[in-house]
Design a protein around this motif. Structure first.
Motif, PDB file in Angstrom:
ATOM      1  N   GLY A 419       0.790  -1.220   0.000  1.00 33.40           N
ATOM      2  CA  GLY A 419       0.000   0.000   0.000  1.00 33.40           C
ATOM      3  C   GLY A 419       0.820   1.265   0.000  1.00 33.40           C
ATOM      4  O   GLY A 419       0.264   2.362   0.011  1.00 33.40           O
ATOM      5  N   MET A 420       2.162   1.150  -0.010  1.00 29.68           N
ATOM      6  CA  MET A 420       3.010   2.342  -0.004  1.00 29.68           C
ATOM      7  C   MET A 420       3.390   2.815  -1.405  1.00 29.68           C
ATOM      8  O   MET A 420       4.067   3.820  -1.550  1.00 29.68           O
ATOM      9  CB  MET A 420       4.288   2.085   0.794  1.00 29.68           C
ATOM     10  CG  MET A 420       4.081   2.009   2.282  1.00 29.68           C
ATOM     11  SD  MET A 420       5.667   1.985   3.158  1.00 29.68           S
ATOM     12  CE  MET A 420       5.102   1.869   4.863  1.00 29.68           C
ATOM     13  N   GLY A 421       2.947   2.106  -2.424  1.00 30.98           N
ATOM     14  CA  GLY A 421       3.370   2.430  -3.781  1.00 30.98           C
ATOM     15  C   GLY A 421       2.509   3.471  -4.447  1.00 30.98           C
ATOM     16  O   GLY A 421       1.753   4.210  -3.806  1.00 30.98           O
ATOM     17  N   TRP A 422       2.604   3.519  -5.777  1.00 31.98           N
ATOM     18  CA  TRP A 422       1.966   4.563  -6.576  1.00 31.98           C
ATOM     19  C   TRP A 422       0.454   4.601  -6.352  1.00 31.98           C
ATOM     20  O   TRP A 422      -0.145   5.673  -6.277  1.00 31.98           O
ATOM     21  CB  TRP A 422       2.281   4.315  -8.053  1.00 31.98           C
ATOM     22  CG  TRP A 422       1.800   5.384  -8.963  1.00 31.98           C
ATOM     23  CD1 TRP A 422       0.615   5.429  -9.637  1.00 31.98           C
ATOM     24  CD2 TRP A 422       2.485   6.595  -9.311  1.00 31.98           C
ATOM     25  NE1 TRP A 422       0.516   6.579 -10.387  1.00 31.98           N
ATOM     26  CE2 TRP A 422       1.648   7.306 -10.213  1.00 31.98           C
ATOM     27  CE3 TRP A 422       3.725   7.137  -8.968  1.00 31.98           C
ATOM     28  CZ2 TRP A 422       2.032   8.542 -10.757  1.00 31.98           C
ATOM     29  CZ3 TRP A 422       4.089   8.364  -9.511  1.00 31.98           C
ATOM     30  CH2 TRP A 422       3.245   9.052 -10.398  1.00 31.98           C
ATOM     31  N   CYS A 423      -0.201   3.435  -6.266  1.00 25.65           N
ATOM     32  CA  CYS A 423      -1.669   3.436  -6.156  1.00 25.65           C
ATOM     33  C   CYS A 423      -2.135   3.652  -4.726  1.00 25.65           C
ATOM     34  O   CYS A 423      -3.339   3.787  -4.485  1.00 25.65           O
ATOM     35  CB  CYS A 423      -2.251   2.142  -6.712  1.00 25.65           C
ATOM     36  SG  CYS A 423      -2.239   0.741  -5.567  1.00 25.65           S
ATOM     37  N   GLN A 424      -1.212   3.683  -3.759  1.00 26.06           N
ATOM     38  CA  GLN A 424      -1.549   3.937  -2.358  1.00 26.06           C
ATOM     39  C   GLN A 424      -2.608   2.967  -1.820  1.00 26.06           C
ATOM     40  O   GLN A 424      -3.498   3.337  -1.075  1.00 26.06           O
ATOM     41  CB  GLN A 424      -1.993   5.377  -2.172  1.00 26.06           C
ATOM     42  CG  GLN A 424      -0.852   6.379  -2.248  1.00 26.06           C
ATOM     43  CD  GLN A 424       0.102   6.265  -1.056  1.00 26.06           C
ATOM     44  OE1 GLN A 424      -0.220   6.648   0.054  1.00 26.06           O
ATOM     45  NE2 GLN A 424       1.280   5.706  -1.297  1.00 26.06           N
ATOM     46  N   GLY A 425      -2.482   1.701  -2.224  1.00 25.34           N
ATOM     47  CA  GLY A 425      -3.353   0.677  -1.679  1.00 25.34           C
ATOM     48  C   GLY A 425      -4.690   0.510  -2.359  1.00 25.34           C
ATOM     49  O   GLY A 425      -5.487  -0.339  -1.942  1.00 25.34           O
ATOM     50  N   ARG A 426      -4.967   1.291  -3.394  1.00 21.81           N
ATOM     51  CA  ARG A 426      -6.273   1.163  -4.040  1.00 21.81           C
ATOM     52  C   ARG A 426      -6.464  -0.218  -4.635  1.00 21.81           C
ATOM     53  O   ARG A 426      -7.579  -0.756  -4.626  1.00 21.81           O
ATOM     54  CB  ARG A 426      -6.429   2.236  -5.123  1.00 21.81           C
ATOM     55  CG  ARG A 426      -6.568   3.642  -4.552  1.00 21.81           C
ATOM     56  CD  ARG A 426      -6.481   4.703  -5.645  1.00 21.81           C
ATOM     57  NE  ARG A 426      -6.530   6.053  -5.092  1.00 21.81           N
ATOM     58  CZ  ARG A 426      -5.496   6.697  -4.587  1.00 21.81           C
ATOM     59  NH1 ARG A 426      -4.313   6.096  -4.547  1.00 21.81           N
ATOM     60  NH2 ARG A 426      -5.614   7.912  -4.111  1.00 21.81           N
ATOM     61  N   MET A 427      -5.405  -0.803  -5.168  1.00 16.72           N
ATOM     62  CA  MET A 427      -5.524  -2.135  -5.755  1.00 16.72           C
ATOM     63  C   MET A 427      -5.397  -3.240  -4.717  1.00 16.72           C
ATOM     64  O   MET A 427      -6.129  -4.218  -4.750  1.00 16.72           O
ATOM     65  CB  MET A 427      -4.448  -2.330  -6.834  1.00 16.72           C
ATOM     66  CG  MET A 427      -4.714  -1.572  -8.113  1.00 16.72           C
ATOM     67  SD  MET A 427      -6.154  -2.179  -9.016  1.00 16.72           S
ATOM     68  CE  MET A 427      -5.594  -3.810  -9.511  1.00 16.72           C
ATOM     69  N   CYS A 428      -4.463  -3.098  -3.775  1.00 10.49           N
ATOM     70  CA  CYS A 428      -4.140  -4.222  -2.898  1.00 10.49           C
ATOM     71  C   CYS A 428      -4.872  -4.208  -1.568  1.00 10.49           C
ATOM     72  O   CYS A 428      -4.892  -5.233  -0.869  1.00 10.49           O
ATOM     73  CB  CYS A 428      -2.633  -4.279  -2.648  1.00 10.49           C
ATOM     74  SG  CYS A 428      -1.983  -2.887  -1.689  1.00 10.49           S
ATOM     75  N   ALA A 429      -5.473  -3.090  -1.166  1.00  9.47           N
ATOM     76  CA  ALA A 429      -6.094  -3.024   0.157  1.00  9.47           C
ATOM     77  C   ALA A 429      -7.157  -4.090   0.378  1.00  9.47           C
ATOM     78  O   ALA A 429      -7.189  -4.720   1.450  1.00  9.47           O
ATOM     79  CB  ALA A 429      -6.669  -1.631   0.404  1.00  9.47           C
ATOM     80  N   PRO A 430      -8.059  -4.372  -0.571  1.00  6.07           N
ATOM     81  CA  PRO A 430      -9.034  -5.444  -0.330  1.00  6.07           C
ATOM     82  C   PRO A 430      -8.382  -6.801  -0.094  1.00  6.07           C
ATOM     83  O   PRO A 430      -8.839  -7.579   0.750  1.00  6.07           O
ATOM     84  CB  PRO A 430      -9.878  -5.442  -1.610  1.00  6.07           C
ATOM     85  CG  PRO A 430      -9.740  -4.066  -2.158  1.00  6.07           C
ATOM     86  CD  PRO A 430      -8.337  -3.657  -1.839  1.00  6.07           C
ATOM     87  N   ALA A 431      -7.296  -7.079  -0.840  1.00  3.79           N
ATOM     88  CA  ALA A 431      -6.613  -8.363  -0.661  1.00  3.79           C
ATOM     89  C   ALA A 431      -5.903  -8.425   0.684  1.00  3.79           C
ATOM     90  O   ALA A 431      -5.952  -9.446   1.377  1.00  3.79           O
ATOM     91  CB  ALA A 431      -5.613  -8.581  -1.796  1.00  3.79           C
ATOM     92  N   VAL A 432      -5.242  -7.341   1.071  1.00  3.67           N
ATOM     93  CA  VAL A 432      -4.562  -7.311   2.363  1.00  3.67           C
ATOM     94  C   VAL A 432      -5.575  -7.474   3.490  1.00  3.67           C
ATOM     95  O   VAL A 432      -5.338  -8.187   4.469  1.00  3.67           O
ATOM     96  CB  VAL A 432      -3.754  -6.011   2.525  1.00  3.67           C
ATOM     97  CG1 VAL A 432      -3.161  -5.909   3.926  1.00  3.67           C
ATOM     98  CG2 VAL A 432      -2.643  -5.952   1.482  1.00  3.67           C
TER      99      VAL A 432
END
Length: 462
Positions: A419-432
């Protein structure tokens, strides 16, 4: 460039267009700020003018509604009542002494700062896709379902020749039928939802017969184009070396578990996958607007709890274009009355309010039907990349939650960089969230998108 406007509408999709028209018709001057080159949002996305599309209506339904919105906006722009700022990417909204400063980046390079000042703000920022990871989902050829649709509507290109559409949610139907009608060979539509769950919610769904007729039309198109429908199935893995070559899908039982021996391999060069939508709430969070779960909280006038800020459309909860139009219309009327210093009359938007109630009930039923299947997180292998920006694997996230005790998304982010990258967690937050068992809670940020340091340095010190 600094422009004074009574109302700044952020987003030119159905909600933003409806809100702008309703407010302008009642004497309010509007600045319509949008990141795209043409109005319409994702639902009414238009091909670039340079492509010279002869029949853009072939890519859409509800075309007459779009023409009404487009013609109304064009008339008000010509009359000087609406200023339409295209290719403007809003990164922050600041409240200043009873007014608002909308800060945006202009142009394709997004290196020039723009400030729009307004007495009120309508947040119509829409939603974005939720994609849950699986082995192979980072291969070239794997795209989001909405991304495939955007390529077709906006660029008049197919993402591939042999396509599998998979995941869950109402979006999969128009994506599959649109790609098939445009010439792609759609090998399968892989839908995780249980058809029986739809039947169990017939009373709620029957309140919107138009939607049911629309679904029946899509079903007929699937038959016409010979698209194989695999209900209560899920994509287990994407295969390929340099790019996608095939996917493995399997059937699910009623508890969401993989049925033994049901796995099958489908050759394809493209997988268009999605698992529903989430609201864009970044700008609402910077303003301090209250959320209910992942949705911006609004009252019967579409007002947030921040004075002078309204919200409409997907940002208040995923519900489709018809709901967005109703909410935008209500918001526009409310804003016009409030800016005149009068109390709005709810009877003036009674029809829109009834449509809003019906649509919200309809999509609440759909949300229950199209929830991601239980157990999806358990099927992600430890070596599967979850955060693509920082290349964090599912195993690292599980370690953070298990051995290191991460009990919320922020702690998991600090321990893993997910969540620290370019998308700021928009893509990975649900998976995390799924891997750690944490609730999916939006994280308040000062900026809604990356901003060049030169733009920040050029801001006035106050």
């Amino acid at each position: 460039m600094t422009e004074r406007a009574h109302l700044a509408v952020l987003g030119a999709g159905p909600a933003g267009l409806a809100g702008a028209l309703a407010a302008t018709a009642r004497g309010v001057r509007v600045t319509l700020v949008d990141a795209a080159e043409r109005a319409g949002g994702q639902f009414y996305r238009q091909p670039a003018r340079a492509l010279g599309a002869r029949r853009p209506e072939a890519l859409h339904h509800q075309w007459k509604t779009w023409e009404r919105l487009r013609d109304g906006i064009d008339r008000h722009i010509a009359a000087g009542h609406i200023t339409h700022l295209t290719d403007h990417h809003v990164w922050c909204v600041v409240r200043e002494s009873g007014t608002f400063a909308v800060h945006a980046l202009r142009g394709p390079d997004q290196d020039e700062g723009v400030a729009v000042r307004a007495d009120a703000v309508l947040l119509a920022t829409g939603g974005y896709e939720r994609v849950l990871p699986f082995p192979g989902w980072t291969l070239p050829g794997v795209v989001t379902a909405g991304g495939a649709q955007a390529m077709l509507k906006g660029g008049l290109v197919l993402p591939g020749r042999r396509v599998v559409v998979g995941g869950t949610g109402p979006l999969l139907l128009p994506v599959a039928t649109g790609l098939a009608a445009a010439g792609a060979r759609v090998a399968a539509l892989v839908e995780a939802a249980d058809p029986g769950a739809v039947l169990r919610r017939t009373p709620a769904l029957a309140a919107e017969p138009g939607k049911l007729a629309e679904a029946a039309w899509y079903a007929g198109q699937l038959v016409r184009h010979k698209v194989r429908m695999l209900a209560r199935h899920t994509v287990l893995e994407a295969h390929g070396t340099d790019r996608l070559e095939a996917v493995t899908v399997a059937a699910l039982d009623r508890e969401g578990r993989i049925r033994t021996g049901s796995a099958r391999r489908i050759p394809c060069d493209t997988l268009a996958v999605g698992h529903g939508m989430l609201p864009h709430t970044d700008l609402a969070e910077t303003l301090g607007c209250a959320l209910t779960g992942t949705d911006v909280r609004v009252d019967h006038e579409q007002r947030t709890d921040v004075p002078g800020v309204w919200a409409a459309g997907e940002t208040t909860g995923i519900g489709g274009a018809a709901l967005a139009l109703a909410e935008g219309h209500i918001a526009g009327r409310s804003i016009a009355a409030r800016l005149r210093g009068t109390s709005p009359d709810p009877r003036s938007w009674a029809a829109a309010a009834r449509a809003r109630t019906r649509q919200r009930a309809f999509f609440a039923a759909l949300e229950a039907v199209y929830a991601p299947p239980p157990g999806w997180a358990d099927r992600i292998t430890d070596d599967t990349v979850v955060c693509r920006c920082e290349e964090v694997t599912a195993g690292q996230v599980r370690t953070a939650a298990g051995k290191l005790g991460a009990g919320d998304l922020r702690t998991a982010k600090l321990l893993t960089r997910a969540g620290m990258g370019w998308c700021q967690g928009r893509m990975c937050a649900p998976a995390v969230a799924g891997l750690t068992g944490c609730p999916l809670t939006p994280g308040r940020r000062p900026f809604a998108r990356p901003v060049p340091l030169g733009v920040l340095a050029a801001l006035p010190e106050d």
